[in-house]
Write an enzyme that holds these catalytic residues in place. Structure first.
Site, PDB file in Angstrom:
ATOM      1  N   ASP A  99      21.351  30.879  27.465  1.00  0.00           N
ATOM      2  CA  ASP A  99      22.228  29.732  27.213  1.00  0.00           C
ATOM      3  C   ASP A  99      21.447  28.443  27.372  1.00  0.00           C
ATOM      4  O   ASP A  99      20.228  28.432  27.172  1.00  0.00           O
ATOM      5  CB  ASP A  99      23.438  29.781  28.172  1.00  0.00           C
TER       6      ASP A  99
ATOM      7  N   SER B  69      32.699  31.173  23.368  1.00  0.00           N
ATOM      8  CA  SER B  69      31.664  31.099  24.405  1.00  0.00           C
ATOM      9  C   SER B  69      32.246  31.317  25.791  1.00  0.00           C
ATOM     10  O   SER B  69      31.558  31.807  26.692  1.00  0.00           O
ATOM     11  CB  SER B  69      30.971  29.730  24.367  1.00  0.00           C
TER      12      SER B  69
ATOM     13  N   HIS C  45      26.967  23.842  29.078  1.00  0.00           N
ATOM     14  CA  HIS C  45      27.478  25.096  28.513  1.00  0.00           C
ATOM     15  C   HIS C  45      27.023  26.308  29.321  1.00  0.00           C
ATOM     16  O   HIS C  45      27.816  27.189  29.680  1.00  0.00           O
ATOM     17  CB  HIS C  45      26.998  25.200  27.068  1.00  0.00           C
TER      18      HIS C  45
END
Length: 991
Positions: free
Chosen positions: A389, A775, A459
């Site tokens: 990520d 996600s 994220h």
């Protein structure tokens, strides 16, 4: 007119072009040939279908009316041209709802005058909502709802419903001999219109405001059913005799009752979930306590169908001080009991406890249960979750290492340092971190990025904490969603592989290296909340090493064929909602109140009335908003579906000009309930189009000329909304690369997920924040896989995937089939959510598994990927019918096909499983053998599933079904099935 050929096709057909273009070498030039168009009729394609451009209900102006009324041909209609083309052709082809209207006109002209029908149909036009909402004067009950193949008419990708085509597709032959009609006198319309339109409220107005239940329309729409409602209809025969209301009611009731036995054959695993309800009956009617209990059994048996079912359902009988009982019921069953004459009240049982962050509790994984799934799995202790990520924030409490011992002895990873990330940034929880950069990423990444595992985007921190973060109490974001946050496997170890960079994306080269390192380092699971248009070949090697790889499905929904990461060895995750909501109350100046969802903080709103300023249609944009909005709430009343207004610009300018808020219609809030509304200086609230019209109606009818509105601050509620629903943004199947695989595989919560925030948020006092997307759904499944792997370390990646898919739920918390959000909400199918919504407690004990060895994957890949075609390649190219997946997809069924599957018993040694089939409509389905007998010495059994077309071959759409194996106990091992009947395998599915 085009002078060059222009051909459209679906993504599946573009892949051969791409492969052909990239497979040739040397000086060879790839070539293609386009044939001339041929005309075919009567039977080569399924028809009719509701067109994509056709606008659908429900009507935002008259929600109590089913609109449209009827459907008629409207695509490729040949008619007279205004001017001839170059070759003198006097006719041309044109599509549109404008083309369907004259079809109806012609049909009306052919209906005999004796039918007593005035032809004034309602066909909708190209506008943002159903326009021309005058009421139909034609009987609609002769329309057809089946296509030329005997299948329900479709509005791709779903079966059409009354909001798509009204009563159905026009049938002029049947309309000429109506039999019965629903007639309406003009005075009845005036009564209704005077009430709804606000023109008068005299004695002749007998219809309740906003209700059309008693207007004698040939349809019934009840948009706001709370408990019960009665609709009165009058039928007139051709000889003008009338049917009584009682006989009409009985005929409707009979039709309803005749449908009930069919539903009783539904698979038990897929039955609506039950909850514990308390039924209070008041004073006892018998002194004998046994008779009181018998009366409770009788009540339950009358609803559940048998005394045995009543005994199984009842938990407690209150029979001494008062009469009542507690029983496990579906919501529908509880509602029926609530309507019985002797029942005082029916209430759902409640557990009094502190509130927690919701997603894991909604999944049934309560960390406080001493005998629960997490406790049995030791909370995922020492399972290593590798995350590819945007990096990680080591300061987050989610990655603190208090109470952890040294990393597992198998761990070989490193802590790669860099700016703002020292060696001590890793610890006994965050046991490893690496970062990967190349020229492609470096040239385009944000200037704020740091060449280290430090997360500047946020994220990666969010996804890693969702999968394996610590248990952290009293977490919230600015007071919303207060409770406990944690990862799915809160005692797992985390390793971050930073392959994605802010502004620069995720380099495939970096990802392949990261996966290679992760295998060496000793991770147990890889979680990747990212994707692209092509498959990543490196993942097969990771899976062959025994490491499950979990991917997000993509955020390009609700468009079909957009799912990414569709290789059959991957576990691909769709996003769904949960039962937590954030209601905001909108109060108009006339005290009319509406509830919407948004994030509005007390600092953003004074909860005082302000004047409404309306911007209609294209006028609602940042350029048109000026200083006149100061002290006012901007209300955008849209009149077009596309394009959507620039929301950020509208809010920004309104705030700068002194406005107090923005209200705007939208189809759903799946993409809006994130952090962004919390950062706004003024409230931003989206409403549906019905509420938007009612606000507009109030604005235009306000007598003193000053329409006002008040917006409340947001509250957090749990259990008051239907969930799960597949999120509108979640990418849909079928896969354009692997049409023989059902993708996505599973759905998990992915909307408004509270998880760890990056350091700049922490510095502002916000250690946890909201994000939505597939996600966010992906790490939920990764955490569950970690828990299952802790319980069953011997299971292969395929076995873990099978356990998750075969135990999935297909019903929501209201006991209804799970729905999929989009512009048109529909019942979800396997291309929306795969096998269903993840059910971790059942996945821990699946009964049977569909296992696949690495060699089987390699056989498949050698065929499909073009790497070779040696003796070890036994699968027919392009077909996956015999790959032992926990699903079956047949995209090109012509007459019949056989699929072979093998199951392994991982439950009780001696077990007998019986097959239960739900065949796709129009398909005959058989299983051989229909019973599987397992013993200590016979743990593996194979079976064949035969699919046969029962109707004449026709180019059709996908139909869905399922196959389940049941052991007579708690194990229902269910797999989804998708079948498409074709004439030509390469026929483009664009319609």
């Amino acid at each position: 007119m085009l002078y060059l050929p222009f051909v459209t096709c679906n993504p599946h057909l573009t892949n051969p072009f791409f492969q052909h273009n990239n497979s040739e070498s040397g000086s060879y030039i790839p070539k293609a040939k386009i044939s001339l168009t041929q005309s075919t009729i009567e039977g080569e394609i399924s028809a009719p279908k509701v067109t994509a451009f056709s606008l659908w209900g429900c009507s935002s102006i008259y929600p109590g009316v089913v609109k449209t009324d009827i459907d008629a041909p409207r695509v490729s209609v040949i008619a007279t041209s205004q001017t001839s083309y170059d070759n003198g052709t006097p006719y041309h082809i044109s599509p549109g709802t404008s083309m369907s209207f004259p079809h109806w006109d012609h049909c009306c002209a052919q209906i005999p005058a004796s039918s007593m029908v005035t032809c004034r149909p309602q066909i909708h036009y190209d506008d943002n909502r159903i326009d021309n909402n005058l009421f139909p004067y034609i009987s609609l009950h002769t329309a057809t709802t089946y296509d030329n193949n005997g299948m329900p008419v479709r509005n791709i990708p779903k079966v059409a419903d009354p909001f798509d085509y009204g009563a159905g597709f026009i049938n002029p032959n049947m309309a000429a001999d109506l039999g019965l009609i629903y007639d309406i006198a003009a005075s009845n319309y005036l009564k209704f219109f005077n009430c709804i339109g606000g023109l008068a409220t005299g004695d002749n107005c007998t219809t309740a405001k906003r209700s059309l239940a008693d207007l004698n329309l040939p349809s019934i729409a009840i948009p706001n059913l709370k408990m019960f409602q009665t609709a009165t209809c009058i039928l007139t025969n051709r000889d003008m005799s009338r049917l009584s209301r009682q006989s009409l009611f009985l005929s409707f009731l009979l039709q309803f009752l005749l449908q009930l036995p069919w539903s009783s054959h539904a698979l038990k695993q897929s039955e609506p979930p039950t909850k514990l309800y308390i039924v209070y009956l008041g004073e006892r009617r018998h002194d004998d306590a046994d008779l009181v209990t018998d009366s409770h059994h009788d009540i339950l048996a009358s609803v559940l169908g048998s005394k045995e079912a009543a005994l199984e359902s009842i938990v407690y009988s209150y029979r001494y001080s008062f009469s009542g009982f507690a029983a496990r019921l579906t919501k529908t069953q509880a509602s029926i009991i609530r309507g019985l004459p002797d029942v005082v009240s029916v209430r759902e049982n409640h557990i009094h406890q502190l509130h927690t962050s919701r997603s894991w509790d909604f999944l049934g994984m309560d960390y406080r249960q001493p005998n629960g799934l997490l406790a049995k799995a030791n909370y995922g202790e020492d399972i290593i979750i590798g995350v590819l990520d945007t990096g990680i924030t080591p300061e987050s409490p989610s990655f603190a290492d208090d109470g952890y011992g040294p990393p597992p002895s198998k761990w070989k990873g490193i802590c790669q340092v860099g700016p703002s990330f020292e060696a001590k940034s890793c610890n006994r929880k965050l046991i490893g971190a690496r970062w990967y950069i190349d020229d492609d990423t470096l040239s385009s990444m944000s200037k704020n990025e740091i060449l280290s595992p430090r997360d500047m985007e946020g994220h990666g921190t969010h996804t890693a904490s969702t999968a394996g973060g610590n248990i952290v109490h009293n977490a919230s974001i600015l007071g919303l969603a207060t409770g406990t946050v944690r990862g799915g496997a809160p005692r797992a170890r985390v390793a971050m592989y930073k392959t994605c960079w802010s502004g620069g994306g995720c380099s495939t080269a970096g990802q392949l290296k990261a996966m290679d390192d992760a295998v060496h380092d000793g991770v147990d699971i890889l979680s990747l909340s990212l994707g692209g248009p092509l498959e990543d070949l490196g993942t097969l090697h990771v899976v062959a090493k025994g490491i499950p790889v979990v991917y997000s499905a993509g955020n390009d929904g609700p468009i079909a064929q957009t799912v990414e990461n569709s290789s059959p060895w991957l576990l691909t995750v769709a996003a769904a909602t949960m039962d937590r909501s954030f209601p905001v109350v909108i109060t108009l100046g006339d005290n009319d109140k509406f509830v919407a969802q948004s994030f509005v903080l007390s600092r953003q709103t004074k909860s005082q009335f302000s004047e409404i300023q309306v911007f209609e249609g294209d006028d609602c944009n940042g350029d048109n908003i000026n200083s006149t909005v100061k002290g006012k709430t901007v209300f955008c009343f849209g009149t077009k579906l596309d394009p959507e207004p620039d929301i950020n610009s509208i809010i920004k300018v309104t705030g700068e000009k002194g406005g107090t808020g923005v209200i705007m219609p939208k189809y759903n809030t799946d993409t809006l309930l994130q952090d962004s509304p919390l950062t706004l200086p003024i409230p931003f609230v989206v409403v549906d189009y019905e509420i938007a019209y009612r606000i507009y109606q109030y604005y235009t009818n306000e007598n003193d000329g000053t329409a006002k509105v008040k917006i409340s601050s947001t509250q957090t509620t749990i259990g008051k909304v239907t969930a799960p629903k597949v999120a509108a943004f979640s990418s849909r199947g079928p896969s354009s690369i692997y049409p023989g695989v059902i993708k996505p595989d599973i759905a998990a919560v992915g909307v408004t997920i509270l998880a760890a925030a990056p350091k700049d948020f922490i510095d502002l006092g916000i250690p946890y924040h909201f994000e939505s997307g597939t996600s966010m759904a992906c790490p939920h499944v990764s955490g569950i896989v970690a828990v299952l792997k802790s319980l069953h370390p011997e299971w292969s990646p395929a076995a873990l995937k099978s356990a998750i898919m075969t135990t999935a739920l297909t019903y929501d918390n209201d006991g209804m089939p799970i729905k999929a959000n989009g512009r048109v909400e529909k019942i979800a199918d396997p291309f929306d959510y795969g096998a269903g919504f993840i059910n971790p407690n059942m996945a821990a004990d699946p009964g049977l598994i569909y296992d696949i060895s690495a060699s089987d994957y390699l056989k498949f890949f050698n065929c499909m990927g073009g790497l070779g075609s040696g003796d070890n390649c036994t699968t027919v190219k392009g077909s996956l019918a015999d790959l032992n997946l926990p699903s079956i997809a047949i995209p090109n069924l012509k007459t019949f096909q056989v699929a072979t599957r093998t199951v392994t018993n991982v439950g009780q040694a001696n077990a007998v499983y019986k097959a239960f089939l739900q065949p796709p409509v129009g398909i005959e389905m058989a299983v051989e053998p229909p019973v599987l007998v397992f013993s200590k010495d016979r743990k593996v059994q194979s079976f064949k599933v035969t699919f046969k077309v029962t109707r004449r071959p026709i180019q059709g759409d996908y139909r869905f079904g399922s196959l389940a194996w049941h052991d007579g106990g708690n194990h229902w091992v269910r797999i989804p099935i998708a079948v498409r009947i074709v004439i030509e395998e390469i026929y483009s599915k664009i319609s």
